[in-house]
Design a protein around this motif. Structure first.
Motif, PDB file in Angstrom:
ATOM      1  N   GLY A  77       0.816  -1.202   0.000  1.00 52.14           N
ATOM      2  CA  GLY A  77       0.000   0.000   0.000  1.00 52.14           C
ATOM      3  C   GLY A  77       0.845   1.245   0.000  1.00 52.14           C
ATOM      4  N   MET A  78       0.196   2.388   0.160  1.00 50.23           N
ATOM      5  CA  MET A  78       0.909   3.658   0.140  1.00 50.23           C
ATOM      6  C   MET A  78       1.557   3.934   1.492  1.00 50.23           C
ATOM      7  N   VAL A  79       2.659   4.670   1.471  1.00 52.22           N
ATOM      8  CA  VAL A  79       3.409   4.960   2.685  1.00 52.22           C
ATOM      9  C   VAL A  79       2.745   6.115   3.427  1.00 52.22           C
ATOM     10  N   VAL A  80       2.395   5.872   4.671  1.00 51.08           N
ATOM     11  CA  VAL A  80       1.821   6.912   5.532  1.00 51.08           C
ATOM     12  C   VAL A  80       2.855   7.342   6.572  1.00 51.08           C
ATOM     13  N   ASP A  81       3.465   6.350   7.232  1.00 49.18           N
ATOM     14  CA  ASP A  81       4.495   6.614   8.241  1.00 49.18           C
ATOM     15  C   ASP A  81       5.852   6.248   7.627  1.00 49.18           C
ATOM     16  N   TYR A  82       6.551   7.246   7.099  1.00 46.32           N
ATOM     17  CA  TYR A  82       7.785   7.008   6.355  1.00 46.32           C
ATOM     18  C   TYR A  82       8.858   6.356   7.224  1.00 46.32           C
ATOM     19  N   ILE A  83       9.130   6.937   8.390  1.00 47.82           N
ATOM     20  CA  ILE A  83      10.162   6.395   9.280  1.00 47.82           C
ATOM     21  C   ILE A  83       9.762   5.014   9.784  1.00 47.82           C
ATOM     22  N   GLY A  84       8.491   4.868  10.123  1.00 50.30           N
ATOM     23  CA  GLY A  84       8.010   3.564  10.584  1.00 50.30           C
ATOM     24  C   GLY A  84       8.148   2.492   9.515  1.00 50.30           C
ATOM     25  N   ALA A  85       7.880   2.869   8.260  1.00 53.12           N
ATOM     26  CA  ALA A  85       7.995   1.918   7.153  1.00 53.12           C
ATOM     27  C   ALA A  85       9.435   1.459   6.979  1.00 53.12           C
ATOM     28  N   ILE A  86      10.371   2.402   7.046  1.00 54.83           N
ATOM     29  CA  ILE A  86      11.791   2.039   6.934  1.00 54.83           C
ATOM     30  C   ILE A  86      12.187   1.088   8.060  1.00 54.83           C
ATOM     31  N   THR A  87      11.751   1.394   9.268  1.00 50.57           N
ATOM     32  CA  THR A  87      12.082   0.552  10.423  1.00 50.57           C
ATOM     33  C   THR A  87      11.553  -0.863  10.246  1.00 50.57           C
ATOM     34  N   VAL A 131      12.027   4.261   0.960  1.00 54.66           N
ATOM     35  CA  VAL A 131      11.869   3.279   2.045  1.00 54.66           C
ATOM     36  C   VAL A 131      12.764   2.073   1.802  1.00 54.66           C
ATOM     37  N   VAL A 132      12.721   1.550   0.578  1.00 51.63           N
ATOM     38  CA  VAL A 132      13.525   0.361   0.243  1.00 51.63           C
ATOM     39  C   VAL A 132      15.015   0.657   0.403  1.00 51.63           C
ATOM     40  N   GLN A 133      15.433   1.794  -0.110  1.00 55.78           N
ATOM     41  CA  GLN A 133      16.843   2.161   0.001  1.00 55.78           C
ATOM     42  C   GLN A 133      17.222   2.479   1.439  1.00 55.78           C
ATOM     43  N   GLY A 134      16.327   3.123   2.171  1.00 54.48           N
ATOM     44  CA  GLY A 134      16.589   3.451   3.571  1.00 54.48           C
ATOM     45  C   GLY A 134      16.738   2.222   4.448  1.00 54.48           C
ATOM     46  N   ALA A 135      16.115   1.102   4.021  1.00 53.32           N
ATOM     47  CA  ALA A 135      16.215  -0.146   4.772  1.00 53.32           C
ATOM     48  C   ALA A 135      17.491  -0.918   4.440  1.00 53.32           C
ATOM     49  N   GLY A 136      18.265  -0.408   3.458  1.00 54.90           N
ATOM     50  CA  GLY A 136      19.551  -1.031   3.167  1.00 54.90           C
ATOM     51  C   GLY A 136      19.600  -1.871   1.912  1.00 54.90           C
TER      52      GLY A 136
END
Length: 212
Positions: free
Chosen positions: A1-11, A50-55
Motif C-alpha cells: 500500500g501507500m506509505v503513511v508513516d515514512y520512518i516507521g515503514a523504513i524501520t 523506504v527500500v533504500q533506507g532499509a539497506g
C-alpha cells in the motif's frame, strides 16, 4: 500500500530484512517493490526511499497487479488484486499491460462489515474473517461488499474485451468470492489455490541485479 508513516515503514522493512538474513544465513542486497496501480506519481518516490533506507539496492518498482502477472503469465485478461483498502486492476492484452486502475474497497471494508454484523472489535473481526470455517456463513453477510468490488471491476474494464478475471490478494482467500464476482460481471473468474502470495512472489520474480 501507500506509505503513511515514512520512518516507521523504513524501520519495519529493515527489521524484516535483518530477520530474513538471520534465517537464510545470507545478506539480502537487492529488492523490488510494488505499489497500488495509478499511484506512481504520488508514492513511487516514497517507496523507493523506504527500500533504500532499509539497506537494499532497489531494482524495480511496478504496480501490484502487474507484479502478480509475473506469476500468472496471463496473455489476455485482467488481474484483480483485492488488497486491504483497495482493489487494483491491470488489463492485459497480448501479454502487455494496457491499463491499470485502483479504487477504494477491499479487505478492510469486509472487516468493518464483519465487526458491525457480529458486534466484534476490528481485531476480532479480522481474525474471524480469516477463518475458512466461517466463510460459508460470512459470504452472505459480506456479499454486498463483494458486489461493490465487482462493480469496480466492471467500471475499470469497460470498453475492453476481457477473456477472464484472475483474483489475487489476501481478500481473495474468502471462499466463494470468485462466484459472486463472476455472477455480477458475467466474466469467467479464476482464483489461484493461494491468492495471498501471488503478488509478493511476482515482486520477487521482478527483482534483478540492475539497480534503478
Amino acid at each position: 500500500g501507500m506509505v503513511v508513516d515514512y520512518i516507521g515503514a523504513i524501520t519495519i522493512v529493515r527489521e524484516l530484512k535483518e530477520e530474513l538474513e538471520v534465517k537464510l544465513g545470507t545478506e539480502l542486497i537487492y529488492a523490488a517493490a510494488a505499489i497500488p496501480p495509478g499511484t506512481d506519481e504520488l508514492d513511487g518516490g516514497a517507496i523507493k526511499n523506504v527500500v533504500q533506507g532499509a539497506g537494499f539496492y532497489l531494482t524495480n518498482i511496478l504496480d501490484e497487479p502487474s507484479a502478480a502477472n509475473q506469476v500468472l503469465q496471463i496473455q489476455n485478461g485482467a488481474v484483480v488484486d483485492i488488497g486491504g483498502g483497495t482493489t487494483g486492476i491491470s488489463i492485459i492484452k497480448d501479454g502487455k499491460v494496457v491499463k491499470v486502475g485502483d479504487e477504494a474497497t477491499g479487505g478492510t471494508h469486509l472487516t468493518l462489515v464483519t465487526a458491525g454484523a457480529y458486534g466484534f472489535s476490528i481485531a476480532e473481526a479480522e481474525i474471524y474473517k480469516r477463518n475458512p470455517d466461517k466463510h460459508q456463513e460470512l459470504i452472505t453477510v459480506l456479499k454486498p461488499v463483494v458486489e461493490k468490488i465487482a462493480t469496480i471491476i466492471t467500471a475499470q474494464i469497460a470498453g475492453y474485451k476481457i477473456n477472464g478475471l484472475y483474483l489475487v490478494g489476501g481478500t481473495a482467500c474468502l471462499t466463494g468470492i470468485e462466484d459472486i464476482i463472476e455472477t455480477k460481471t458475467r466474466i469467467k473468474t479464476y482464483k489461484p489455490l493461494n491468492p495471498m502470495f501471488v503478488t509478493p512472489l511476482g515482486i520477487a520474480l521482478s527483482c534483478t541485479a540492475e539497480i534503478l
